[in-house]
Design an enzyme around this catalytic site. Structure first.
Site, PDB file in Angstrom:
ATOM      1  N   CYS A 183       2.411   4.561  -4.537  1.00  0.00           N
ATOM      2  CA  CYS A 183       1.308   5.423  -4.955  1.00  0.00           C
ATOM      3  C   CYS A 183       1.517   6.887  -4.577  1.00  0.00           C
ATOM      4  CB  CYS A 183      -0.007   4.968  -4.308  1.00  0.00           C
ATOM      5  SG  CYS A 183      -0.131   3.227  -3.951  1.00  0.00           S
TER       6      CYS A 183
ATOM      7  N   ASP B  98      -4.136   0.548  -0.082  1.00  0.00           N
ATOM      8  CA  ASP B  98      -4.872  -0.716  -0.103  1.00  0.00           C
ATOM      9  C   ASP B  98      -4.004  -1.917  -0.440  1.00  0.00           C
ATOM     10  OD1 ASP B  98      -6.887   1.088   0.287  1.00  0.00           O
ATOM     11  OD2 ASP B  98      -8.287   0.120  -1.062  1.00  0.00           O
TER      12      ASP B  98
ATOM     13  N   CYS C 131      -3.415   7.198  -3.864  1.00  0.00           N
ATOM     14  CA  CYS C 131      -3.943   5.852  -3.664  1.00  0.00           C
ATOM     15  C   CYS C 131      -5.458   5.882  -3.474  1.00  0.00           C
ATOM     16  CB  CYS C 131      -3.270   5.172  -2.479  1.00  0.00           C
ATOM     17  SG  CYS C 131      -3.595   3.398  -2.427  1.00  0.00           S
ATOM     18  N   ASP C 132      -6.052   4.693  -3.547  1.00  0.00           N
ATOM     19  CA  ASP C 132      -7.492   4.515  -3.738  1.00  0.00           C
ATOM     20  C   ASP C 132      -8.375   5.481  -2.965  1.00  0.00           C
ATOM     21  OD1 ASP C 132      -6.390   2.427  -5.081  1.00  0.00           O
ATOM     22  OD2 ASP C 132      -7.560   0.873  -4.120  1.00  0.00           O
ATOM     23  N   LYS C 133      -8.335   5.440  -1.640  1.00  0.00           N
ATOM     24  CA  LYS C 133      -9.287   6.219  -0.838  1.00  0.00           C
ATOM     25  C   LYS C 133      -8.879   7.671  -0.704  1.00  0.00           C
ATOM     26  CE  LYS C 133     -11.219   2.364  -0.560  1.00  0.00           C
ATOM     27  NZ  LYS C 133     -10.154   1.691  -1.316  1.00  0.00           N
TER      28      LYS C 133
ATOM     29  N   CYS D 210      -1.481   1.813  -8.735  1.00  0.00           N
ATOM     30  CA  CYS D 210      -1.665   0.587  -9.521  1.00  0.00           C
ATOM     31  C   CYS D 210      -2.135   0.906 -10.942  1.00  0.00           C
ATOM     32  CB  CYS D 210      -2.662  -0.327  -8.831  1.00  0.00           C
ATOM     33  SG  CYS D 210      -2.140  -0.866  -7.192  1.00  0.00           S
TER      34      CYS D 210
ATOM     35  N   GLU E 225     -11.819  -4.958   1.419  1.00  0.00           N
ATOM     36  CA  GLU E 225     -11.756  -5.504   0.074  1.00  0.00           C
ATOM     37  C   GLU E 225     -11.321  -6.959   0.145  1.00  0.00           C
ATOM     38  OE1 GLU E 225      -9.161  -3.016  -2.194  1.00  0.00           O
ATOM     39  OE2 GLU E 225     -10.620  -1.395  -2.337  1.00  0.00           O
TER      40      GLU E 225
ATOM     41  N   SER F 104     -11.499  -5.042  -4.540  1.00  0.00           N
ATOM     42  CA  SER F 104     -10.504  -4.187  -5.164  1.00  0.00           C
ATOM     43  C   SER F 104     -10.907  -3.920  -6.602  1.00  0.00           C
ATOM     44  CB  SER F 104      -9.143  -4.883  -5.132  1.00  0.00           C
ATOM     45  OG  SER F 104      -8.238  -4.252  -6.003  1.00  0.00           O
TER      46      SER F 104
END
Length: 578
Positions: free
Chosen positions: A57, A89, A130-132, A202, A454, A480
């Protein structure tokens, strides 16, 4: 002092480290790094990245940051690169490491804030993958209220196996098939080697791509900048343009809170809904709003989700990945469809200095009817994510229904209660649950976890076993963006705060109705009150020191975004005006 008349250095924070005889010691440090006299007296732009070697990521962010710096220089500024953390994650999933994920969002926002304050930067270009890290970076921009441009590092390319696109979601679900005896060791080994073929986050409409779409819809990112996959060197044009753009924002004194408004937050929520985005957006949008002093909680987000059509066919509920969305015209075409439906506030300012309406006026592409359906003929008439409320969730809950039929959006069954994710996962592996049950995972909220983990390992295992539509799952934790099935998260109040989820027992009959927005248990108010009187208090955890201990004591409920400080409403000091 700079001779560039575009910028008034006397009104910029960097003057505190670059101007006047008293700052000679500071300037000596700058000369030590090869910075010229002209560069010292130009506006200073922090170029913040979440680069690390933890996962694909973030691996491309370092290179992209160099191109951003070219853009800043081209626009007449002095770029200064710095990095902050990322907890990825996909790597943290399914074990204790996931407790660090949501807490990392706050750490990213905090460390970017501290760096900018400490070094008196005048503006910020933030890169995240990435996510956060995406909401964390945007939260820092709004908190500081500096001229800001956000850049997404780009999505991963899809893998190919058996003539089909595959993503990491398929690998998680293959683990469930393997546990059920329906997938061999050799098949799993082949899949894990091909599912993630490049740098990037992702590929489905999971949390990273959801929040990347948010960055454009909310106005902090340049139009279409989130679309191109990470390996595409065509991303460089957006990186350079973002560096130039932030200099225009300094010149015009357009700050992050001029861009992030109640209307732009509503635009962002629309885009999440119509793309079937991650339920985590219901956590991150209120947190970004909080930094601006805007009251915009989970219920507000879900109200928008409820009356927004779902018309972009992306994984996990649909067929396509981020690369396909980009090739179909990306977020600008999606927002153009929303505008046709009268669902976009066109007067919101963006990082270009122009309004959303002005940007959409130049979009020539139309919905392709394959990845992006016309909003007038959507996949479903309501958003891919909906909110729930009832005596089991007085402060709300959230569920993704993208790709589910109406019949699949109503479920009633007896509770099978677990006090942590590990216990639930072991039960799923051993198949000691029954079809028709509602699996309850509690003590996994922001404070109670701590960290609001998650549950992808558990939900993917259920899907892999072919049970994703035969059971439901509720939790005060999170899911997720790759989760599919009837999985309800963010149940509030959480167990640690004495919410009704803490009082459930095996066999209690739970009803989930995503059509009417209900999450309830067949218990009277008197029965719930009696159980509350007998409740022994929150579960003790092993986190009695360190960052997670601090996080658990500061963090608020999921309804307001699981934030850890009072936000802009309590602000008495504005960084940019110091």
């Amino acid at each position: 002092m700079t001779t560039n008349s575009r910028f008034d250095k006397s009104k910029l924070p960097s003057r505190h480290v670059t101007e006047g005889p008293a700052r000679a010691p500071h300037r000596s440090y700058f000369y030590a790094m090869g910075i010229t006299e002209q560069e010292i007296h130009q506006p200073w732009v922090g170029v913040a990245t979440c680069w690390n070697e933890a996962a694909p990521c973030n691996i491309a962010l370092n290179r992209q940051a160099q191109v951003v710096k070219h853009g800043v220089k081209k626009g007449g500024g002095t770029p200064r690169e710095f990095t902050t953390i990322t907890v990825t994650d996909g790597i943290a999933m399914g074990h204790e490491g996931m407790r660090s994920s949501l807490a990392s969002r706050e750490a990213i926002a905090d460390t970017v804030e501290l760096t900018v304050r400490g070094h008196c930067y005048d503006a910020l270009v933030g890169l995240a993958g990435c996510d956060k890290s995406l909401p964390g970076m945007m939260m820092a921009m709004v908190r500081l209220n500096v001229p800001s441009v956000f850049i997404y590092g780009g999505s991963i390319l899809p893998g190919r196996l058996g003539g089909q696109d595959v993503t990491v979601q398929d690998v998680f679900e293959a683990v469930g098939k393997h546990q059920a005896g329906n997938y061999s060791d050799a098949e799993l080994e082949i899949l894990e080697r091909v599912a993630c073929p490049s740098a990037g986050a992702c590929g489905g409409q999971f949390t990273a791509n959801t929040m990347a779409c948010v960055s454009e819809a909310i106005g902090l990112a340049l139009p279409n900048s989130s679309g191109a996959p990470a390996p595409y060197e065509s991303r460089d044009q957006y990186c350079e343009a973002s560096g130039v753009a932030v200099m225009h924002l300094i010149e015009k004194n357009i700050r992050a809170r001029d861009i992030v408004t109640r209307k732009s937050l509503e635009n962002a929520a629309r885009v999440v809904a119509c793309t079937g985005g991650s339920t985590n957006a219901g956590l991150h949008l209120p947190a970004i709003a909080h930094e601006a002093g805007i009251d915009f909680d989970l219920f507000d987000v879900c109200d928008i989700f409820r009356d927004t059509p779902y018309f972009v066919d992306l994984k996990p509920g649909g067929k396509y990945v981020a690369k396909d969305l980009y090739e179909s015209g990306g977020v600008p075409v999606v927002m153009k469809e929303l505008r046709k439906a009268g669902l976009i506030h066109e007067d919101c300012i963006t990082a270009t200095g122009r309004t959303i309406g002005e940007e959409l006026d130049v979009v020539t592409r139309e919905a392709d009817g394959r990845v992006i359906y016309p909003a007038a003929t959507p996949i479903t008439k309501t958003g891919g994510v909906v909110g729930l409320k009832g005596n089991l969730a007085p402060e709300g809950a959230i569920v993704k229904v993208a790709g589910m039929s109406e019949a699949e959006q109503v479920f009633t069954g007896p509770a099978r209660v677990f006090d942590c994710e590990e216990d639930a996962f072991e039960a799923v592996k051993a198949r000691t649950y029954k079809e028709g049950e509602v699996i309850v995972i509690r003590n996994e909220g922001p404070a109670g976890g701590p960290g609001m983990r998650e549950m992808l390992a558990t939900t993917a295992a259920l899907s892999g076993q072919g049970m994703g539509k035969k059971v439901a799952l509720i939790t005060d934790g999170r899911f997720s963006g790759a989760t599919r099935g009837f999985c309800v998260g963010h149940v509030g109040p959480e167990s640690a705060h004495g919410g009704p989820i803490a009082l459930l027992k095996n066999g209690d009959v739970i009803t989930i109705n995503a059509i009417t927005g209900e999450l309830s248990v067949a218990l009277t108010d008197e029965e719930l009150a009696a159980r509350k009187a007998d409740w022994k208090g929150p579960r003790a955890t092993d986190y009695a020191s360190g960052s997670l201990w601090k996080y658990a004591r500061l963090v608020g409920g999921a309804r307001q975004g699981a934030v850890t400080h009072p936000g802009a409403t309590a602000e008495t000091h504005v960084y940019m005006d110091q």
